[in-house]
Scaffold this motif. Structure first.
Motif, short mmCIF file in Angstrom:
data_model
loop_
_atom_site.label_atom_id
_atom_site.label_comp_id
_atom_site.label_asym_id
_atom_site.label_seq_id
_atom_site.Cartn_x
_atom_site.Cartn_y
_atom_site.Cartn_z
N PHE A 43 -59.76 59.50 -77.04
CA PHE A 43 -58.48 59.97 -77.59
C PHE A 43 -57.34 59.78 -76.58
CE2 PHE A 43 -55.44 63.56 -77.82
CZ PHE A 43 -54.85 63.30 -79.05
N TRP A 44 -57.56 60.26 -75.35
CA TRP A 44 -56.47 60.19 -74.37
C TRP A 44 -56.17 58.75 -73.97
CZ3 TRP A 44 -53.32 63.92 -74.65
CH2 TRP A 44 -53.75 65.23 -74.85
N SER A 94 -54.12 72.12 -75.94
CA SER A 94 -52.91 71.84 -76.71
C SER A 94 -51.72 72.53 -76.05
CB SER A 94 -53.12 72.32 -78.15
OG SER A 94 -51.90 72.34 -78.83
N ASP A 146 -54.87 59.69 -94.76
CA ASP A 146 -53.89 60.46 -95.55
C ASP A 146 -54.44 61.86 -95.84
OD1 ASP A 146 -51.42 58.67 -96.55
OD2 ASP A 146 -53.19 57.43 -96.32
N GLN A 181 -41.98 61.83 -83.46
CA GLN A 181 -43.34 61.28 -83.38
C GLN A 181 -43.91 61.09 -84.78
OE1 GLN A 181 -45.76 63.97 -81.03
NE2 GLN A 181 -44.80 63.36 -79.11
N MET A 200 -59.54 63.07 -84.72
CA MET A 200 -58.66 63.16 -83.54
C MET A 200 -57.19 63.29 -83.92
SD MET A 200 -60.39 60.32 -81.07
CE MET A 200 -62.15 60.38 -80.70
N ASN A 222 -54.69 73.24 -84.04
CA ASN A 222 -55.33 71.92 -84.19
C ASN A 222 -56.79 72.07 -84.62
OD1 ASN A 222 -52.89 71.26 -83.04
ND2 ASN A 222 -53.71 70.27 -81.21
N MET A 260 -47.48 51.87 -91.31
CA MET A 260 -47.37 50.85 -92.37
C MET A 260 -48.15 49.58 -91.97
SD MET A 260 -43.29 51.16 -92.99
CE MET A 260 -43.10 50.10 -94.42
N GLU A 307 -44.63 55.03 -97.18
CA GLU A 307 -44.70 55.42 -95.75
C GLU A 307 -43.37 55.09 -95.07
OE1 GLU A 307 -47.23 57.09 -95.35
OE2 GLU A 307 -48.95 56.18 -96.35
N TYR A 338 -46.84 58.14 -80.99
CA TYR A 338 -47.06 58.15 -82.44
C TYR A 338 -48.55 58.39 -82.63
CZ TYR A 338 -48.47 53.31 -81.56
OH TYR A 338 -49.09 52.20 -81.06
N SER A 339 -48.96 58.67 -83.86
CA SER A 339 -50.35 59.11 -84.06
C SER A 339 -51.36 58.07 -83.57
CB SER A 339 -50.59 59.42 -85.54
OG SER A 339 -51.91 59.92 -85.68
N ASN A 387 -48.52 72.36 -76.47
CA ASN A 387 -47.36 72.79 -77.25
C ASN A 387 -47.66 73.90 -78.27
OD1 ASN A 387 -45.41 70.64 -76.32
ND2 ASN A 387 -47.07 69.35 -77.10
N SER A 438 -44.96 57.63 -86.51
CA SER A 438 -46.31 57.47 -87.06
C SER A 438 -46.25 56.87 -88.46
CB SER A 438 -47.04 58.80 -87.14
OG SER A 438 -47.06 59.41 -85.89
N GLU A 439 -45.26 57.31 -89.23
CA GLU A 439 -45.15 56.79 -90.59
C GLU A 439 -44.85 55.29 -90.57
OE1 GLU A 439 -45.78 58.42 -93.32
OE2 GLU A 439 -45.59 60.55 -92.82
N1 BYC Z 1 -51.84 61.06 -81.50
O1 BYC Z 1 -49.85 70.15 -77.65
P1 BYC Z 1 -50.41 69.27 -78.70
C1 BYC Z 1 -49.31 59.54 -91.93
C2 BYC Z 1 -50.08 64.56 -78.21
S1 BYC Z 1 -48.65 59.75 -90.40
C3 BYC Z 1 -50.99 60.90 -80.47
O2 BYC Z 1 -51.49 69.81 -79.56
P2 BYC Z 1 -48.53 69.30 -80.91
C4 BYC Z 1 -49.60 58.20 -92.43
C5 BYC Z 1 -48.93 65.50 -78.46
O3 BYC Z 1 -47.81 64.80 -78.95
C6 BYC Z 1 -48.78 61.46 -90.10
N2 BYC Z 1 -50.59 61.92 -79.67
O4 BYC Z 1 -49.21 68.69 -79.60
C7 BYC Z 1 -48.72 57.17 -92.19
C8 BYC Z 1 -48.73 66.11 -77.09
O5 BYC Z 1 -48.01 65.21 -76.24
P3 BYC Z 1 -46.42 65.46 -75.87
C9 BYC Z 1 -48.73 61.83 -88.69
C10 BYC Z 1 -51.05 63.15 -79.99
O6 BYC Z 1 -47.31 68.51 -81.19
C11 BYC Z 1 -49.02 55.88 -92.63
C12 BYC Z 1 -50.13 66.16 -76.54
O7 BYC Z 1 -50.90 65.23 -77.28
N3 BYC Z 1 -48.61 63.28 -88.71
O8 BYC Z 1 -49.54 60.50 -92.56
O9 BYC Z 1 -48.41 70.77 -80.82
C13 BYC Z 1 -50.21 55.65 -93.31
C14 BYC Z 1 -50.74 67.56 -76.65
O10 BYC Z 1 -50.93 67.91 -78.04
C15 BYC Z 1 -51.90 63.37 -81.08
C16 BYC Z 1 -47.80 63.97 -87.89
O11 BYC Z 1 -47.14 63.41 -87.07
C17 BYC Z 1 -52.31 62.27 -81.85
N4 BYC Z 1 -53.16 62.39 -82.89
O12 BYC Z 1 -49.61 69.02 -82.05
C18 BYC Z 1 -51.07 56.69 -93.60
C19 BYC Z 1 -47.72 65.45 -88.14
N5 BYC Z 1 -52.19 64.69 -81.12
O13 BYC Z 1 -45.66 65.22 -77.18
C20 BYC Z 1 -50.76 57.99 -93.18
C21 BYC Z 1 -46.71 66.16 -87.30
C22 BYC Z 1 -51.54 65.27 -80.10
O14 BYC Z 1 -46.28 66.88 -75.42
N6 BYC Z 1 -47.21 66.48 -86.00
N7 BYC Z 1 -50.86 64.34 -79.42
O15 BYC Z 1 -46.13 64.41 -74.86
C23 BYC Z 1 -47.99 67.54 -85.70
O16 BYC Z 1 -48.35 68.31 -86.58
C24 BYC Z 1 -48.33 67.81 -84.27
O17 BYC Z 1 -47.44 67.06 -83.47
C25 BYC Z 1 -49.80 67.45 -83.89
C26 BYC Z 1 -50.00 67.70 -82.39
C27 BYC Z 1 -50.76 68.35 -84.67
C28 BYC Z 1 -50.13 65.99 -84.22
#
Ligand code: BYC
Length: 318
Positions: A268-269, A206, A130, A41, A197, A222, A50, A76, A108-109, A208, A45-46
């Motif tokens: 959000f959802w 949350s 960012d 994911q 969000m 979160n 873009m 990205e 994706y985000s 997970n 998102s990265e």
């Molecule tokens: N958007 O249990 P939770 C960047 C989903 S890009 C969509 O709290 P988790 C950049 C979540 O997946 C940086 N969906 O989940 C690039 C889960 O559904 P599933 C992006 C979301 O994983 C270009 C459900 O909601 N960063 O920097 O424990 C230009 C329940 O959530 C979102 C990352 O990807 C959302 N916002 O925590 C500029 C960081 N939020 O999968 C900039 C890595 C939640 O069970 N990811 N969901 O079906 C993480 O740190 C964690 O995955 C999250 C969510 C904190 C985002």
């Protein structure tokens, strides 16, 4: 042979002792699956991320702004590649991951489903999007899975440059003509809530978090990260004379944090489920980019095949 329970205990003991888990180490299936989910994911998102900025490369207001934005968008793309590679170390192939993105199965985000309407949005994305990403990713540099943690170290260095370039665009606009200042404020108004969000649903929803925190994939919740982001960003807005669009925003002396208004979780959802302002357009653009790039993948494979044949011929002669 050790039974599953023993293996799980040893695994958790390693996590508790801050020993990184590496690709060939034993790991519970649920740990592997949650990492594939989160890292892929993140990679998606990265590369989807873009698009909103790529949209402005040809319209950047100066050569300097164009060069900087181009470099940022390329970064990205690079982040996406490191992250896909990190996910592949868990035994999933890249084609499967990409297919899941294109079919709409993978998330994706949410943030990247909002439109970038004016140049000031480039400032707001760098500063807020960012900025939110770094707040979350600094903790991921210490995540328990080695390849993910190592990828995040470089990504964070680049993201902090991205955040500063965005803030500098906002600073320039905020100090410019009244019209430029209005543009900066408009961009802040539109990107503020979607940026909050990005940190995901409230802790109470949350699904997970509990296991991810136990496994030290996530080290903060979160809501904790969201609060940190608000605390860090509000003074930055004040410094350049912009107003955060939240009538409930107030410093709480007792808590030592800002109190802030309620987020619109229905919005959000809806965005997460594919019904945001740009979900359809973003996926179409990704699929098109992938199809248009087919010749590059074919050429790379043909080149690798030729190289292998040549090496075999040389080997046969020697
Ligand atoms: N958007 O249990 P939770 C960047 C989903 S890009 C969509 O709290 P988790 C950049 C979540 O997946 C940086 N969906 O989940 C690039 C889960 O559904 P599933 C992006 C979301 O994983 C270009 C459900 O909601 N960063 O920097 O424990 C230009 C329940 O959530 C979102 C990352 O990807 C959302 N916002 O925590 C500029 C960081 N939020 O999968 C900039 C890595 C939640 O069970 N990811 N969901 O079906 C993480 O740190 C964690 O995955 C999250 C969510 C904190 C985002």
């Amino acid at each position: 042979m050790q039974n599953l329970e023993q293996l799980e205990l040893q695994f958790q003991a390693k996590i508790d002792a801050e020993i990184k888990i590496e690709p060939k180490d034993w790991m519970p299936e649920a740990y592997r699956k949650t990492l594939i989910r989160q890292i892929s994911q993140h990679a998606h998102s990265e590369i989807v991320g873009m698009l909103p900025e790529g949209n402005w490369i040809t319209r950047a207001p100066s050569l300097r702004r164009k060069a900087v934005l181009l470099a940022k968008v390329q970064d990205e793309g690079g982040h996406g590649l490191y992250l896909y590679s990190a996910a592949e170390t868990l035994g999933i192939d890249r084609d499967t991951l990409i297919n899941d993105l294109h079919s709409g199965k993978a998330k994706y985000s949410s943030i990247f489903n909002y439109p970038s309407l004016i140049w000031a949005d480039m400032g707001a994305i760098g500063w807020l999007v960012d900025g939110a990403a770094i707040m979350n990713q600094v903790m991921l540099c210490r995540t328990s899975y080695g390849p993910y943690a190592r990828a995040m170290v470089r990504i964070c260095k680049e993201e902090s440059f991205h955040q500063r370039q965005g803030y500098e665009i906002m600073l320039t606009l905020a100090q410019g003509s009244p019209e430029q200042k209005r543009m900066a404020q408009d961009a802040l108004n539109r990107w503020w809530w979607p940026s909050l969000m990005m940190f995901g649903p409230p802790d109470s929803e949350s699904t997970n978090s509990e296991s991810s925190i136990k496994w030290k994939i996530k080290r903060m919740s979160n809501d904790e990260l969201r609060q940190r982001f608000v605390d860090a960003t509000v003074p930055q807005a004040e410094l350049i004379g912009l107003k955060v669009p939240d009538k409930d925003l107030k410093w709480n002396e007792e808590r030592g944090h800002y109190d802030f208004g309620a987020l619109d979780w229905d919005e959000f959802w809806a965005v997460v489920k594919g019904n945001g302002p740009c979900n359809k357009e973003r996926l179409e653009q990704r699929v098109k980019a992938y199809e248009d790039g087919a010749w590059v993948r074919e050429a790379a494979l043909a080149h690798a095949e030729k190289k292998k044949e040549r090496a075999e011929k040389v080997g046969a002669v020697a």
